[in-house]
Design a protein around this motif. Structure first.
Motif, PDB file in Angstrom:
ATOM      1  N   ARG A 102       0.813  -1.212   0.000  1.00  0.00           N
ATOM      2  CA  ARG A 102       0.000   0.000   0.000  1.00  0.00           C
ATOM      3  C   ARG A 102       0.851   1.269   0.000  1.00  0.00           C
ATOM      4  N   GLN A 103       2.168   1.117   0.043  1.00  0.00           N
ATOM      5  CA  GLN A 103       3.058   2.272   0.060  1.00  0.00           C
ATOM      6  C   GLN A 103       3.698   2.463  -1.317  1.00  0.00           C
ATOM      7  N   TRP A 104       4.760   1.708  -1.598  1.00  0.00           N
ATOM      8  CA  TRP A 104       5.455   1.865  -2.872  1.00  0.00           C
ATOM      9  C   TRP A 104       5.575   0.548  -3.645  1.00  0.00           C
ATOM     10  N   GLY A 105       5.140  -0.590  -3.070  1.00  0.00           N
ATOM     11  CA  GLY A 105       5.368  -1.889  -3.682  1.00  0.00           C
ATOM     12  C   GLY A 105       4.276  -2.371  -4.610  1.00  0.00           C
ATOM     13  N   GLY A 106       3.068  -1.864  -4.450  1.00  0.00           N
ATOM     14  CA  GLY A 106       1.977  -2.248  -5.325  1.00  0.00           C
ATOM     15  C   GLY A 106       1.464  -3.661  -5.116  1.00  0.00           C
TER      16      GLY A 106
END
Length: 393
Positions: free
Chosen positions: A129-133
Motif C-alpha cells: 500500500r506504500q510503494w510496492g503495489g
C-alpha cells in the motif's frame, strides 16, 4: 421593478449559500506500464498491464452540510482497466466502494460496500500500500492487507480522531432468511499516530467466506462446489466455515527514513463446511510477517526495500507451505499528481499446499511460487519486474 431585483439578489445569495454547503468531487487514478514475469506456468510473460502500484479508478465523493456539525457523505468508486476499458472487480459498476452515511464530531456511520478495518488500520502499514503495489502483497493477499476483497451490505462506524487515536467497527448482514449468522462478516480495529510513530491493529471474521467474502456476494447460493479463491496459496481452503485475520503493525520515521513491520495470523476454520472437502473438519493457520523500509532521497525521489515471510500450517500430516519474498522499488515524482516507478519482486516457495484437482477433489501438492495477481509459477521460484506511470486527478 426594484423589488424584483432585490428578490433576485436574495435568491442568488441563498442559492450561493446552499451551493457552498454541498460539494461533489470527481477524482481518479490511472496506473499503467510494462510488466515482465518469469516462469508464469513455465514461460516468461511480457505484458502491458494496469493497476500495479495502485488500482486504476474513478469516483465521486460528496458531502452536504446538515447543520449542527452534521453532514451527509457518500462515495461511489469504480475500478477499470485503461488498456481495454473493461470494469474491474468482476465487472461491478462501483466495485471498489459504494456507500452513503452521516458524519459528525463523534465520527461517521456509513452503509454500503466498504473496506474492512484490517485494510484501514494495518494494510496501510504494509509495503504493497506504500510503494510496492499489488505484486508486493503477501502471497495471494492472504490477509487482505492490499484490499483484494471488499465487504458488501456493510454497516461501518469510524470514530473521530482523539489525540491521535481512531477506531472503528464493521458488520455485514448475511442476507439469508432463517440464518442470521451465515455469510455474516464483522471487523474492528484501531490506529494510533503520534509524531513519527504509527501503530495499527485489526480483526476480521467472515462466515462462509467462499460466498460472502471470496465470492463477493452475500445473496448467492448457500454453498458452491468450487473455490472462489484463484491463488494457489489458499485456493484449497475455500470450503472453510470461517476465515479469520488478526493483524497488527507499526512504523517509525526518523528523518528521511521510515522503518515498518506488520504481522498477521490467518485461519481457515472447519474445512468442508461450504462444500465437500477431503479435509473436512480440519483447520489451517498461516502466519505472515513483513519488515519494510523506505527512504526519501529527495522530495521527488523515494527508494524502498522489504522482506516478508509467510508460513502455512501442516495439513493432513503434510508440511505446510512456506513463502519467502523480497522486493525493491524506486518512485520518482514528476509532479504532485504524476510519478514514474520501478518495482522488482522475487518469491521462493517450499512445502505443500492444497488444490482442487480436475475431479473436484482437494489434494496436497508441492507449493509453487505465486506472486500476487500474476499467473503462478510452475515451480518454487518466480520473479517480476514492473516499470510504470501513475497519474492522479
Amino acid at each position: 421593478m426594484k423589488k424584483r431585483l432585490v428578490a433576485a439578489a436574495v435568491m442568488a445569495a441563498v442559492s450561493g449559500i446552499a451551493h457552498a454547503q454541498s460539494s461533489v468531487t470527481l477524482y481518479g487514478i490511472i496506473d499503467d506500464g510494462l510488466l515482465f514475469s518469469t516462469n508464469s506456468k513455465g514461460g516468461h510473460l511480457y505484458s502491458l498491464s494496469s493497476s500495479i502500484l495502485q488500482g486504476s479508478r474513478w469516483g465521486l465523493r460528496g458531502s452536504e452540510d446538515l447543520g449542527g456539525g452534521l453532514k451527509a457523505i457518500f462515495v461511489l468508486e469504480s475500478g477499470f482497466d485503461p488498456n481495454t476499458g473493461k470494469l474491474a472487480q468482476g465487472g461491478l459498476g462501483f466495485g471498489r466502494q459504494a456507500f452513503v452515511g452521516l458524519a459528525g464530531k463523534y465520527g461517521s456511520l456509513a452503509l454500503g460496500r466498504q473496506y474492512d478495518l484490517v485494510v484501514d488500520y494495518v494494510g496501510i502499514l504494509g509495503v504493497a500500500r506504500q510503494w510496492g503495489g499489488i505484486i508486493s502483497a503477501h502471497p495471494g493477499d492472504i490477509d487482505n492487507f492490499n484490499n483484494a476483497y471488499r465487504v458488501n451490505n456493510a454497516i461501518k462506524y469510524t470514530s473521530a480522531n482523539y489525540v491521535g487515536l481512531t477506531f472503528g467497527g464493521l458488520y455485514s448482514l448475511g442476507g439469508l432468511a432463517g440464518d442470521l449468522t451465515r455469510n455474516q462478516i464483522y471487523s474492528f480495529g484501531a490506529r494510533y499516530t503520534n509524531g513519527p510513530l504509527e501503530l495499527g491493529a485489526g480483526y476480521l471474521n467472515a462466515r462462509n467466506p467462499n460466498v460472502s467474502f471470496f465470492g463477493n456476494s452475500t445473496s448467492g447460493a448457500i454453498a458452491t462446489n468450487v473455490s472462489n479463491v484463484t491463488s494457489p496459496v489458499y485456493s484449497g481452503y475455500g470450503s472453510a466455515n470461517t476465515y479469520q485475520v488478526i493483524a497488527a503493525g507499526g512504523a517509525y520515521t526518523f528523518g528521511s527514513a521510515t522503518l515498518g513491520a506488520t504481522y498477521s495470523n490467518i485461519r481457515f476454520l472447519n474445512l468442508g463446511s461450504s462444500y465437500a472437502s477431503a479435509f473436512a473438519g480440519q483447520s489451517v493457520t498461516f502466519n505472515s510477517a513483513e519488515l519494510n523500509f523506505r527512504y526519501q532521497l529527495t522530495p521527488a525521489l523515494l527508494v524502498g526495500a522489504a522482506y516478508h515471510y509467510t508460513k502455512g500450517g501442516d495439513i493432513d500430516g503434510q508440511t505446510g507451505a512456506t513463502y519467502q519474498q523480497g522486493q525493491v522499488g524506486v518512485d520518482y515524482f514528476l509532479s504532485k499528481r504524476t510519478d514514474v516507478y520501478l518495482i522488482g519482486v522475487y518469491q521462493h516457495a517450499s512445502g505443500n499446499a492444497v488444490e482442487t484437482n480436475s475431479k473436484g477433489v482437494d489434494v496436497v501438492v508441492p507449493a509453487v511460487a505465486a506472486i500476487n495477481n500474476l499467473t503462478p509459477s510452475s515451480n518454487q521460484n518466480q520473479a517480476a519486474l514492473r516499470v510504470g506511470i501513475r497519474h492522479k486527478f
